[in-house]
Design a protein around this motif. Structure first.
Motif, short mmCIF file in Angstrom:
data_model
loop_
_atom_site.label_atom_id
_atom_site.label_comp_id
_atom_site.label_asym_id
_atom_site.label_seq_id
_atom_site.Cartn_x
_atom_site.Cartn_y
_atom_site.Cartn_z
N GLY A 150 14.74 -26.09 26.73
CA GLY A 150 14.89 -27.46 27.21
C GLY A 150 14.21 -28.51 26.35
N ALA A 151 13.12 -28.15 25.66
CA ALA A 151 12.37 -29.13 24.88
C ALA A 151 12.84 -29.24 23.44
CB ALA A 151 10.88 -28.77 24.91
N LEU A 152 13.87 -28.48 23.06
CA LEU A 152 14.34 -28.45 21.68
C LEU A 152 15.51 -29.39 21.49
CD1 LEU A 152 14.23 -24.57 21.16
CD2 LEU A 152 12.43 -26.24 20.65
N ASP A 153 15.73 -29.82 20.23
CA ASP A 153 16.88 -30.68 19.96
C ASP A 153 18.17 -29.86 20.06
OD1 ASP A 153 17.87 -29.79 17.13
OD2 ASP A 153 15.71 -30.03 16.87
N ASN A 210 8.06 -9.96 32.36
CA ASN A 210 7.35 -10.96 31.57
C ASN A 210 8.08 -12.28 31.73
OD1 ASN A 210 4.94 -10.13 30.38
ND2 ASN A 210 6.00 -8.98 28.79
N LEU A 211 7.34 -13.38 31.65
CA LEU A 211 7.90 -14.70 31.92
C LEU A 211 7.69 -15.62 30.73
CD1 LEU A 211 9.13 -16.72 34.00
CD2 LEU A 211 6.80 -17.10 34.84
N ILE A 212 8.77 -16.30 30.33
CA ILE A 212 8.70 -17.27 29.24
C ILE A 212 9.04 -18.65 29.79
CG2 ILE A 212 9.69 -18.01 27.03
CD1 ILE A 212 10.19 -15.13 26.37
N PHE A 213 8.15 -19.61 29.57
CA PHE A 213 8.34 -20.97 30.05
C PHE A 213 8.92 -21.85 28.93
CE2 PHE A 213 4.79 -19.31 32.55
CZ PHE A 213 5.22 -19.58 33.85
N GLN A 214 9.23 -23.09 29.30
CA GLN A 214 9.69 -24.07 28.32
C GLN A 214 8.60 -24.32 27.28
OE1 GLN A 214 10.72 -28.72 28.67
NE2 GLN A 214 12.09 -27.43 29.86
N LYS A 215 7.34 -24.39 27.73
CA LYS A 215 6.21 -24.50 26.82
C LYS A 215 5.75 -23.09 26.47
CE LYS A 215 4.71 -29.02 28.51
NZ LYS A 215 3.61 -29.83 29.10
N HIS A 216 5.65 -22.81 25.18
CA HIS A 216 5.49 -21.44 24.72
C HIS A 216 4.15 -20.83 25.09
CE1 HIS A 216 8.69 -23.24 22.53
NE2 HIS A 216 7.93 -23.77 21.60
N ALA A 217 3.08 -21.65 25.24
CA ALA A 217 1.73 -21.17 25.58
C ALA A 217 1.24 -20.13 24.58
CB ALA A 217 1.71 -20.59 26.99
N LEU A 218 1.51 -20.37 23.29
CA LEU A 218 0.97 -19.49 22.25
C LEU A 218 -0.50 -19.80 22.03
CD1 LEU A 218 3.89 -19.70 19.65
CD2 LEU A 218 3.48 -17.90 21.33
N ASN A 260 21.65 -26.44 32.39
CA ASN A 260 22.64 -26.74 31.35
C ASN A 260 23.85 -25.82 31.51
OD1 ASN A 260 24.06 -26.66 28.79
ND2 ASN A 260 22.31 -27.73 27.89
N GLN A 261 24.98 -26.41 31.91
CA GLN A 261 26.17 -25.61 32.19
C GLN A 261 26.68 -24.86 30.97
OE1 GLN A 261 25.73 -28.87 32.86
NE2 GLN A 261 26.75 -29.49 34.75
N SER A 262 26.78 -25.54 29.82
CA SER A 262 27.31 -24.89 28.63
C SER A 262 26.40 -23.76 28.17
CB SER A 262 27.50 -25.92 27.51
OG SER A 262 26.26 -26.49 27.12
N GLU A 263 25.09 -23.93 28.34
CA GLU A 263 24.12 -22.90 27.98
C GLU A 263 24.37 -21.64 28.81
OE1 GLU A 263 19.94 -24.20 26.76
OE2 GLU A 263 19.63 -23.34 28.75
N ALA A 264 24.52 -21.81 30.10
CA ALA A 264 24.75 -20.67 30.99
C ALA A 264 26.08 -19.99 30.71
CB ALA A 264 24.69 -21.12 32.45
N LEU A 265 27.12 -20.77 30.48
CA LEU A 265 28.44 -20.20 30.22
C LEU A 265 28.47 -19.46 28.89
CD1 LEU A 265 30.74 -23.15 31.38
CD2 LEU A 265 30.30 -21.02 32.60
N THR A 266 27.74 -19.97 27.89
CA THR A 266 27.75 -19.38 26.56
C THR A 266 27.05 -18.03 26.53
OG1 THR A 266 27.81 -21.54 25.48
CG2 THR A 266 26.99 -19.71 24.17
N MET A 267 25.90 -17.92 27.21
CA MET A 267 25.05 -16.75 27.04
C MET A 267 25.21 -15.67 28.09
SD MET A 267 21.45 -18.30 25.63
CE MET A 267 21.08 -19.26 27.09
N SER A 268 25.66 -16.02 29.28
CA SER A 268 25.55 -15.11 30.43
C SER A 268 26.66 -14.07 30.50
CB SER A 268 25.55 -15.91 31.73
OG SER A 268 24.59 -16.94 31.71
N ASP A 269 26.29 -12.87 30.96
CA ASP A 269 27.29 -11.90 31.40
C ASP A 269 27.82 -12.34 32.77
OD1 ASP A 269 27.05 -10.02 29.22
OD2 ASP A 269 25.12 -9.45 30.07
N ARG A 270 26.89 -12.71 33.64
CA ARG A 270 27.23 -13.29 34.95
C ARG A 270 26.22 -14.37 35.25
NH1 ARG A 270 27.02 -10.11 39.80
NH2 ARG A 270 25.23 -9.06 38.84
N LEU A 271 26.56 -15.24 36.20
CA LEU A 271 25.64 -16.28 36.61
C LEU A 271 25.82 -16.59 38.09
CD1 LEU A 271 26.99 -19.76 35.67
CD2 LEU A 271 28.04 -17.77 34.64
#
Length: 360
Positions: A162-165, A78-86, A193-204
């Motif tokens: 990406g679209a959030l504050d 399943n794929l989630i985009f920046q725009k939620h498409a609800l 976003n480097q900090s985003e990837a470093l914060t959440m990832s097991d690996r990148l």
């Protein structure tokens, strides 16, 4: 178990090759990120895994099954985009239940699965709420619940925050990590976003110009960058060029008093010109104890960053070094003479160019 593997995958649009012979392996239950600047090929790679794009060459495997010609609606993703498409005309429950209804599941099963998933994303009690009444962060969690309730083998996320504050981004980073751990579903996450990837990832995987420069844990990527591109893209670093002199497990820049440990001595030869990466926070100002490296410097610029201060220090040969220190009541003023010190195990010799530059 391997969830997703890419074997020599390439993608061209006309004469432009945007993904260049990528080899990747993502483990089952892993939070894996594709990180890189705009135009590096990370989103195209994700779209090929999803089935929105077809590889020009190479193979995409999901749980050992070749996916190159499998249509998007038959892939276990399943794929989630920046725009939620609800769906704006449906409430929260109906949005999350949409995919289950398409599978003609019984009402009781749908109610149970939706209820469980809304609890996972901390939206229990919001079932009858219109999605137009929700905040941006709540809408994103509805989109995540809608994707996860179908129990995909892999959840693909294309810069969903990406679209959030900034404050909301930080909160949802923690939420996404919690959700991924609680469900055990493999996440492949695209971000610049480097900090985003470093914060959440097991690996990148750090990508540049359609290629993978380095794959590793956040700590490996940050502390043991393999190329100059990775070192400079992930946070801030000092890249110092010089000629290396190797002896046993150590190396010295022949044109300066810089000493570092070499993890792989065979990678370097005496007289070779290379780069040394030195993170600003690993440098001490006027250290109380003797350190392996000691250089006199003058404070050229001072930048207050809140909890830390970033200095630009000018050394004898005119070069500037970034030095980062905790903020205190007595910062060093511009023009002050100081001594900089660091131990040899924090200075890392790396490739003098990126992989992309090497092959050109």
């Amino acid at each position: 178990m391997t969830a997703v593997s890419l074997n020599a995958v390439e993608k061209s649009f006309g004469s432009a090759k945007v993904v260049k012979s990528i080899n990747l392996s993502v483990n089952q239950g892993e939070f894996f990120s594709l990180l890189g600047p705009s135009g590096c090929g990370k989103t195209t790679t994700l779209r090929m895994i999803a089935g929105l794009e077809t590889p020009t060459s190479g193979d995409i495997m999901i749980r050992g099954v070749r996916m190159n010609t499998v249509p998007i609606n038959r892939r276990p993703t399943n794929l989630i985009f920046q725009k939620h498409a609800l769906f704006p005309h449906l409430n929260v429950f109906e949005n999350v239940a949409f995919g289950l209804k398409l599978k003609s599941m019984k009402r009781a099963v749908i109610e149970r699965k939706v209820g469980e998933m809304l609890e996972v994303v901390s939206l229990s009690g919001f079932e009858k709420r219109s999605v137009n009444e929700l905040s941006g962060g709540q809408q994103q969690r509805v989109a995540i619940a809608r994707a996860l309730v179908n129990e995909p083998a892999v959840l693909l996320l294309d810069e969903p925050l990406g679209a959030l504050d900034l404050k909301l981004q930080l909160r949802l980073q923690r939420e996404l990590r919690r959700i991924q751990r609680s469900t055990g579903i493999t996440f492949i996450y695209v971000t610049h976003n480097q900090s985003e990837a470093l914060t959440m990832s097991d690996r990148l995987a750090v990508m540049n110009d359609g290629r993978v420069e380095q794959v590793g844990t956040p700590a490996e990527i940050y502390l043991k960058s393999a190329t100059s591109f990775v070192a400079s893209f992930i946070g801030r670093t000092n890249l110092i060029e010089g000629v290396v002199e190797v002896e046993a497990d150590t190396a010295r820049m022949t044109d300066g008093p810089i000493i570092a440990v070499l993890d792989e001595v065979e990678r370097f030869q005496n007289g070779e010109r290379t780069l040394l990466s030195l993170r600003p926070e690993r440098i001490a100002i006027n250290p109380a104890q003797k350190m392996d490296n000691a250089i006199d410097a003058t404070v050229a610029e001072v930048e207050f960053l809140g909890s830390t201060i970033l200095y630009r220090m000018r050394i004898a040969d005119g070069r500037l070094l970034f030095v980062q220190a905790l903020a205190d009541s007595n910062p060093y003023a511009e023009g002050a003479s100081v001594q900089l010190g660091w131990n040899r195990d924090v200075a890392i010799f790396i490739r003098s160019t990126s992989i992309a530059e090497d092959v050109e």
